[in-house]
Scaffold this motif. Structure first.
Motif, short mmCIF file in Angstrom:
data_model
loop_
_atom_site.label_atom_id
_atom_site.label_comp_id
_atom_site.label_asym_id
_atom_site.label_seq_id
_atom_site.Cartn_x
_atom_site.Cartn_y
_atom_site.Cartn_z
N ILE A 180 62.36 49.65 62.80
CA ILE A 180 63.19 49.79 61.60
C ILE A 180 62.51 49.11 60.41
N GLU A 181 61.95 47.94 60.65
CA GLU A 181 61.29 47.20 59.56
C GLU A 181 60.02 47.89 59.10
N LEU A 182 59.29 48.53 60.03
CA LEU A 182 58.10 49.28 59.64
C LEU A 182 58.48 50.48 58.77
N ALA A 183 59.54 51.17 59.15
CA ALA A 183 59.99 52.32 58.37
C ALA A 183 60.47 51.89 56.98
N ALA A 184 61.08 50.70 56.90
CA ALA A 184 61.59 50.22 55.61
C ALA A 184 60.46 49.73 54.71
N ALA A 185 59.37 49.21 55.31
CA ALA A 185 58.29 48.60 54.53
C ALA A 185 57.23 49.61 54.10
N THR A 186 57.23 50.80 54.68
CA THR A 186 56.24 51.81 54.36
C THR A 186 56.94 53.14 54.06
N PRO A 187 56.21 54.10 53.49
CA PRO A 187 56.82 55.42 53.25
C PRO A 187 56.81 56.32 54.48
N ALA A 188 56.33 55.82 55.60
CA ALA A 188 56.12 56.66 56.78
C ALA A 188 57.37 56.84 57.62
N HIS A 189 57.45 57.97 58.31
CA HIS A 189 58.40 58.18 59.39
C HIS A 189 57.80 57.50 60.62
N VAL A 190 58.63 56.80 61.37
CA VAL A 190 58.14 55.96 62.47
C VAL A 190 58.71 56.45 63.79
N GLY A 191 57.86 56.50 64.81
CA GLY A 191 58.32 56.94 66.12
C GLY A 191 57.79 56.07 67.24
N LEU A 192 58.56 55.99 68.32
CA LEU A 192 58.15 55.31 69.55
C LEU A 192 58.02 56.39 70.61
N LEU A 193 56.84 56.52 71.22
CA LEU A 193 56.58 57.59 72.17
C LEU A 193 56.18 57.02 73.52
N ALA A 194 56.49 57.78 74.57
CA ALA A 194 56.11 57.39 75.93
C ALA A 194 55.93 58.65 76.76
N MET A 195 55.35 58.48 77.94
CA MET A 195 55.13 59.61 78.83
C MET A 195 56.36 59.82 79.71
N ALA A 196 56.79 61.07 79.80
CA ALA A 196 57.83 61.47 80.74
C ALA A 196 57.20 62.40 81.77
N ALA A 197 57.99 62.85 82.71
CA ALA A 197 57.47 63.74 83.74
C ALA A 197 56.94 65.04 83.14
N THR A 198 57.53 65.45 82.00
CA THR A 198 57.13 66.70 81.36
C THR A 198 56.07 66.51 80.30
N GLY A 199 55.67 65.26 80.01
CA GLY A 199 54.68 65.00 78.98
C GLY A 199 55.18 63.98 77.98
N PRO A 200 54.44 63.77 76.88
CA PRO A 200 54.84 62.77 75.88
C PRO A 200 56.14 63.17 75.19
N ILE A 201 57.05 62.21 75.04
CA ILE A 201 58.30 62.45 74.33
C ILE A 201 58.57 61.30 73.36
N TYR A 202 59.46 61.54 72.41
CA TYR A 202 59.91 60.50 71.49
C TYR A 202 61.04 59.71 72.15
N LEU A 203 60.86 58.39 72.23
CA LEU A 203 61.93 57.52 72.69
C LEU A 203 62.83 57.12 71.53
N ASP A 204 62.26 57.02 70.34
CA ASP A 204 63.03 56.65 69.17
C ASP A 204 62.34 57.18 67.93
N VAL A 205 63.13 57.43 66.88
CA VAL A 205 62.61 57.96 65.62
C VAL A 205 63.38 57.32 64.47
N PHE A 206 62.64 56.87 63.45
CA PHE A 206 63.25 56.32 62.24
C PHE A 206 62.65 57.03 61.03
N LEU A 207 63.51 57.58 60.21
CA LEU A 207 63.08 58.41 59.11
C LEU A 207 62.48 57.60 57.98
N GLY A 208 61.44 58.17 57.35
CA GLY A 208 60.80 57.56 56.19
C GLY A 208 61.31 58.16 54.90
N ARG A 209 60.58 57.93 53.83
CA ARG A 209 61.05 58.36 52.51
C ARG A 209 60.71 59.81 52.20
#
Length: 217
Positions: free
Chosen positions: A94-123
């Motif tokens: 959340i702090e990274l998304a607030a401090a930069t103009p970027a959209h921020v995501g947390l990704l990990a591997m699932a059985a089907t491949g890489p997925i987003y665990l969390d997403v925070f919108l940027g500007r």
């Protein structure tokens, strides 16, 4: 037959609860007023159901907004137990998304491949919207990094999606698995100034994971 929206503890309340979960899936994040308006249910019913869904982890609340919780993410996407990672990483993301103009995501591997665990919108406005539980695009920096294993950083300067650039930094996890933190901007070339806060955020999450070891099963 139960009236629509009636909280009688039977099929009606189950149907109402699933209806609210479906709204959250579509909306991503929503306030109580949004859910009340879109569902057509009484506000008191929505408030009660959201409280019950939050208590069991199907929904989580961030400030005034609700969204699908980690329990549903795990059940729906067959993700390995990464709820702790998601919880520990939330504030730094959340702090990274607030401090930069970027959209921020947390990704990990699932059985089907890489997925987003969390997403925070940027500007900036992107030509798409990512949601927790969605698969990561195969050409994205995050997907390439997770599938390559061993790389610390991946950058995509508009090659995967025209006019959109992204970068991902590897996040080693206890036990040898790897996740990653990603940033995305609606620009043909990623500003290299984003790499330092991206790496700092990833290091911060790794440090938090180290001082908050997982509880025994």
């Amino acid at each position: 037959m139960a009236e629509a929206g009636r909280d009688d503890g039977g099929p009606g309340v189950i149907r109402s609860a699933f209806g609210l979960l479906e709204l959250l899936r579509v909306l991503g994040r929503a306030r109580l007023a949004d859910l009340t308006r879109e569902s057509g249910l009484p506000r008191t019913t929505v408030h009660r159901l959201m409280g019950q869904l939050t208590a069991v982890g199907a929904v989580e609340r961030i400030d005034a907004h609700y969204r699908l919780g980690p329990n549903l993410l795990t059940l729906g996407q067959h993700v390995t137990p990464l709820e702790r990672l998601r919880a520990v990483a939330q504030r730094p993301l959340i702090e990274l998304a607030a401090a930069t103009p970027a959209h921020v995501g947390l990704l990990a591997m699932a059985a089907t491949g890489p997925i987003y665990l969390d997403v925070f919108l940027g500007r900036g406005r992107l030509p798409f919207r990512r949601e927790p539980g969605e698969p990561a695009p195969s050409g994205s920096a995050g997907a390439r990094l997770l599938q390559s294993r061993g790389r610390a950083l991946a950058i995509d300067d508009g090659c995967s999606i025209d006019g959109v650039s992204c970068a991902a930094h590897a996040l080693p996890l206890p036990g040898g698995d790897v996740a990653c933190v990603g940033v995305t901007v609606p620009l043909p070339r990623l500003p290299r100034a984003l790499l330092a806060p991206l790496q700092a955020t990833t290091s911060r999450i790794a440090a938090l994971l180290a001082v908050h070891p997982a509880e025994p099963m």
